[in-house]
Design a protein around this motif. Structure first.
Motif, PDB file in Angstrom:
ATOM      1  N   ASP A  29       0.826  -1.204   0.000  1.00 43.76           N
ATOM      2  CA  ASP A  29       0.000   0.000   0.000  1.00 43.76           C
ATOM      3  C   ASP A  29       0.865   1.261   0.000  1.00 43.76           C
ATOM      4  O   ASP A  29       0.573   2.215  -0.720  1.00 43.76           O
ATOM      5  CB  ASP A  29      -0.933   0.013   1.214  1.00 43.76           C
ATOM      6  N   GLU A  30       1.911   1.270   0.788  1.00 47.77           N
ATOM      7  CA  GLU A  30       2.810   2.423   0.830  1.00 47.77           C
ATOM      8  C   GLU A  30       3.550   2.581  -0.498  1.00 47.77           C
ATOM      9  O   GLU A  30       3.775   3.706  -0.952  1.00 47.77           O
ATOM     10  CB  GLU A  30       3.833   2.263   1.957  1.00 47.77           C
ATOM     11  N   THR A  32       2.595   1.953  -3.530  1.00 48.39           N
ATOM     12  CA  THR A  32       1.750   2.626  -4.516  1.00 48.39           C
ATOM     13  C   THR A  32       1.727   4.131  -4.267  1.00 48.39           C
ATOM     14  O   THR A  32       1.887   4.921  -5.199  1.00 48.39           O
ATOM     15  CB  THR A  32       0.318   2.063  -4.467  1.00 48.39           C
ATOM     16  N   GLU A  33       1.550   4.528  -3.026  1.00 46.50           N
ATOM     17  CA  GLU A  33       1.518   5.947  -2.670  1.00 46.50           C
ATOM     18  C   GLU A  33       2.858   6.620  -2.952  1.00 46.50           C
ATOM     19  O   GLU A  33       2.912   7.729  -3.483  1.00 46.50           O
ATOM     20  CB  GLU A  33       1.165   6.120  -1.196  1.00 46.50           C
ATOM     21  N   ARG A  34       3.937   5.961  -2.575  1.00 45.11           N
ATOM     22  CA  ARG A  34       5.276   6.545  -2.751  1.00 45.11           C
ATOM     23  C   ARG A  34       5.646   6.659  -4.230  1.00 45.11           C
ATOM     24  O   ARG A  34       6.280   7.623  -4.644  1.00 45.11           O
ATOM     25  CB  ARG A  34       6.327   5.725  -2.015  1.00 45.11           C
ATOM     26  N   LEU A  35       5.248   5.666  -5.029  1.00 41.77           N
ATOM     27  CA  LEU A  35       5.512   5.740  -6.471  1.00 41.77           C
ATOM     28  C   LEU A  35       4.736   6.894  -7.102  1.00 41.77           C
ATOM     29  O   LEU A  35       5.261   7.598  -7.971  1.00 41.77           O
ATOM     30  CB  LEU A  35       5.168   4.426  -7.155  1.00 41.77           C
ATOM     31  N   ALA A  36       3.510   7.106  -6.664  1.00 35.43           N
ATOM     32  CA  ALA A  36       2.713   8.229  -7.175  1.00 35.43           C
ATOM     33  C   ALA A  36       3.368   9.554  -6.783  1.00 35.43           C
ATOM     34  O   ALA A  36       3.445  10.481  -7.595  1.00 35.43           O
ATOM     35  CB  ALA A  36       1.288   8.154  -6.644  1.00 35.43           C
ATOM     36  N   ARG A  37       3.855   9.636  -5.551  1.00 37.10           N
ATOM     37  CA  ARG A  37       4.533  10.852  -5.097  1.00 37.10           C
ATOM     38  C   ARG A  37       5.818  11.069  -5.898  1.00 37.10           C
ATOM     39  O   ARG A  37       6.107  12.192  -6.316  1.00 37.10           O
ATOM     40  CB  ARG A  37       4.844  10.746  -3.598  1.00 37.10           C
ATOM     41  N   GLN A  39       6.443  10.139  -8.893  1.00 38.51           N
ATOM     42  CA  GLN A  39       6.064  10.571 -10.226  1.00 38.51           C
ATOM     43  C   GLN A  39       5.759  12.066 -10.238  1.00 38.51           C
ATOM     44  O   GLN A  39       6.197  12.786 -11.140  1.00 38.51           O
ATOM     45  CB  GLN A  39       4.852   9.780 -10.716  1.00 38.51           C
ATOM     46  N   GLN A  40       5.022  12.556  -9.247  1.00 34.03           N
ATOM     47  CA  GLN A  40       4.728  13.988  -9.151  1.00 34.03           C
ATOM     48  C   GLN A  40       6.015  14.796  -9.026  1.00 34.03           C
ATOM     49  O   GLN A  40       6.169  15.845  -9.665  1.00 34.03           O
ATOM     50  CB  GLN A  40       3.851  14.282  -7.938  1.00 34.03           C
TER      51      GLN A  40
END
Length: 67
Positions: A29-30, A32-37, A39-40
Motif C-alpha cells: 500500500d505504501e 503505490t503511494e510513494r511511487l505516485a509521489r 512521479q509527481q
C-alpha cells in the motif's frame, strides 16, 4: 504539489523514496503511494529544469544581443 518545494528538496525526496524501495521498506500500500509521489516530484523537477534552461537561454541571448 507543495508550493514551497524546491528542486533540491524534490530531488532529495525522490532519492529517499528510491532508497527505501531498494531496501524494501514499504508495504504494498505504501509503495503505490510513494511511487505516485515520486512521479509527481519527477514531473516537477523536469518542468523546473526546462523552465530554468529557457530562462538561461533567454539571458544569454540578451547578452549576445547587447554586444
Amino acid at each position: 504539489m507543495d508550493n514551497n518545494i524546491t528542486y533540491e528538496k524534490a530531488m532529495k525526496e525522490i532519492e529517499d523514496i528510491a532508497d527505501k524501495m531498494e531496501r524494501r521498506e514499504y508495504t504494498i500500500d505504501e509503495l503505490t503511494e510513494r511511487l505516485a509521489r515520486a512521479q509527481q516530484l519527477i514531473i516537477f523537477c523536469r518542468e523546473k529544469l526546462v523552465k530554468t534552461d529557457e530562462e538561461i537561454n533567454k539571458l544569454l541571448q540578451n547578452v549576445a544581443d547587447n554586444r
